[in-house]
Every structure is written in structure tokens, then in C-alpha cells.
Enzyme design. Sequence first.
Site, PDB file in Angstrom:
ATOM      1  CB  CYS A  73      -2.859  11.614  22.492  1.00 26.92           C
ATOM      2  SG  CYS A  73      -3.612  10.994  20.960  1.00 26.92           S
ATOM      3  CB  CYS A 106       0.016  13.480  15.352  1.00 22.70           C
ATOM      4  SG  CYS A 106      -1.435  12.437  15.054  1.00 22.70           S
ATOM      5  CB  CYS A 145       0.121  16.462  18.343  1.00 19.90           C
ATOM      6  SG  CYS A 145      -1.107  16.653  19.642  1.00 19.90           S
ATOM      7  CB  CYS A 196     -14.141  23.969  18.665  1.00 21.67           C
ATOM      8  SG  CYS A 196     -14.610  25.057  17.304  1.00 21.67           S
ATOM      9  CB  CYS A 223     -17.513  22.242  16.035  1.00 25.08           C
ATOM     10  SG  CYS A 223     -16.454  21.217  14.977  1.00 25.08           S
ATOM     11  CB  CYS A 253     -14.947  21.554  10.685  1.00 28.79           C
ATOM     12  SG  CYS A 253     -13.559  22.636  11.122  1.00 28.79           S
ATOM     13  NE  ARG A 281     -12.960  27.869  12.321  1.00 28.37           N
ATOM     14  CZ  ARG A 281     -13.580  26.727  12.579  1.00 28.37           C
ATOM     15  NH1 ARG A 281     -12.974  25.795  13.297  1.00 28.37           N
ATOM     16  NH2 ARG A 281     -14.789  26.503  12.116  1.00 28.37           N
TER      17      ARG A 281
END
Length: 421
Positions: free
Chosen positions: A65, A69, A72, A109, A142, A202, A272
Site C-alpha cells: 500500500c 497509516c 497498518c 467484507c 460490504c 460502515c 462490531r
Amino acid sequence: MNLLNTLVDKGLRRESPTREEALAVLATSDDDLLDVVAAAGKVRRHWFGRRVKLNYLVNLKSGLCPEDCSYCSQRLGSKADILKYTWLKPDQASEAAAAGLAGGAKRVCLVASGRGPTDRDVDRVSDTIKAIKEQNEGVEVCACLGLLSDGQAERLREAGADAYNHNLNTSEATYGGITTTHTYADRVDTVHKAHAAGLSACSGLIAGMGESDEDLVDVVFSLRELDPDSVPVNFLIPFEGTPLAKEWNLTPQRCLRILAMVRFVCPDVEVRIAGGREVHLRTMQPLALHLANSIFLGDYLTSEGQAGKADLEMIADAGFEVEGADQVTLPEHRAAAGGACGSHDGAGCGSHEGSGCGSHEEPGCGSHQGGGVCGSAEAPAAEAPAPESAPVAAPAAGNEPRTDLVAVRRRGAGTDLAPNA
């Protein structure tokens, strides 16, 4: 406690607590913890009974990626020893999803690392959504693909997507200390795009990244204003090879208080328990079911979770039941609003007269993988310092790092081994 009686009364009326009341929940003592859980449990049962919704993650593209972040494992510069692979084909993703659905999940998801999808990526994911829907009647899908460009949410909706996940993760005040390659406003914009396209939004948070109680309350109230239908609460998984690898400041008690606070602020939305529950709640996971009405089944994006069979046994032993595919998750007043963000008259996160609720990322459908969630903590590592203006919570006393509980995923999507579901 008068505080808890007040919060229960407000929760049953879908009324927002004050910031002071939310902060007071986080400040309660261990002696009062079971009272806090019992009070928030009344609100949870009022709106969701004893049902637990199961969700299943499929990591469509892992690692590599370009975003930075700090939480992550898939970030730019990450040295975490995770699986790295490019896009799964629709039939591969559908096969992976089938394992979770066979285990009792009702929502799949679909997550992909990256800043956001190209139009070609949206085509790939659209084909995957159609493949899953064709083979599994009634399944919810999702998508979690990062920042959306104009028109992409509509295309996902046309392909059959039911929801879109994009977490706020932390407060606006501290966001720049966690991520520099995009902004908090970018995240909010993507949630708005999902809403506008008719997708169920979400959006959640990650706890344990060095934030203060005030930061946690800020992000949850911001989520309430965004009014998502589901709010995933992640607990930071401190992966070796990431800037937050030394952030081990969460206790099971702290995690339960955070979940209770989220339930009081967002009484009638799907709360969740996402990434990090096994690492930080540990043997207290069954108590968390009294606060949240939804969990991820099996593994996460880049780390392994509790065995799916153990999840099902835990739910049954705690006196709860798995929500069936024929059951509607949201309360009637939210479901009647169309399921997309499920609010009534712009009310936020269960409030009457407008308010809101939402946060989290690694784009992970509420679980970030390789990243984590839940807590209190010392300042983030030097690679991503917290802003000077942000107060940092004190380390939790006696909470030793549990690196033994952090297992990199080596099975399921992207491998030849059977998934955990």
C-alpha cells in the site's frame, strides 16, 4: 450509579449522552466495571436482543500500500512479514467467502489495500460481488477499498454491494500524527459518498494508538454525526515492523469500557468488535458480547483470529445466538429508512434530532489487519508522533506485551491452505 441509570434511559430513547457522560464511562473504576457492562448490556439487548451478527473478511489484495497509516502492516515501508499478493480473481474470492458463509457469517467484507480503487479496480470488485451474490442467496456484501472517487460508490451499488466501510480511526485532532498521505476530511468525504449512493455506511475506530479519553469520545461523537449503520471497534494489534509496534497499553477492562461508551453514544447501530479482540480482550471476550452485537468470524486481513469453531462456542456458552440470514440486523426504525445508513430524518447513530457516529482504517471493513484496535497508550513511535496538542493517555499499569497472541495470517485468501472460518 446515577450516571449509568441516566445513560440507560437515554440509550433506550436513542438520545445522545453528553461528552462529560461519555468521558465518565471511560473513567469508571474496575470495581464498577460489571455495573457498566450490565448497564450498556440493557441498551444492547433492547435494540438487538441476544443476536450476534457474524461477518467474514476476504483480503482481495494484500500489502504494497502507498499510504503511511502507522497502525497498518500493509503500509508503505512496513517491515511486517505479512502475505503480499495482487488481486484475487472473482472465483478465488467467492471460494474464500464461501468458507465464512458456511461458518454462519451473513456478511462478507471485501477489502483491498491501497489509497483507493481505480475504475478498473471497481470493475474487478464488481465482478467479485456478482459472483458471490450469484452463489449465495441473501448474503450481504460490504466493500472496503479506500478513498472513493466520484461515481465509484454508485457503480459498486449497481453491482450489488450492500455497504461500504471506511473508518475514521481516530479523532480529527490526532489524525495527522497517525497518517500523512491523506486527511481526516478525505475519510469523511468517502463516507458521505457511500451514503449518497444508497450504500449502508460502515465506519469505526481504532483504539490504542496513543489517544486520550477525549480523543476517543471525539471520534465516536464524530461517527454519530456521520450516522453509519455499523461501527467497528478495532483494538490495535502492534505488529512488529510498524511504527506502533511498541504500543502495548490496553487491558481487557479498558477495552470493555470503550465498547460500553460506544454503545451508549450509538445505542441502536451495529457495534462490531473487530481486529484485536483476541489480543486485548482475551478471556474477557464473552463479556464484550453484552456490549457489541457483531463480530468478525475467523481471521482478519493479515493476522489470524480465534478459530471460527471457538467463536461459535463462545457465543453459545455466553447465552447468545448467531443471527440468521433471514433476520434483520438493524432495529425497525433504521431498517425502514432503507438500510443505507438506516437513519431517520438525518438523525445520527440512533439519535433523534440529528447526531452521528464513525472511525477506522487500513481499509478494513472495520477490522484493519496488520493494524489493530482498543485502548489507551503512550505516544506513538517517532515515525508518526502524536500532535503536541493531543494529550496522551498514560500506559495501563501491569499490561505486559502479548506478542505471543499476534500471529501473521498464513492461510486462506492468497494461499493454498484452507481458511479459518
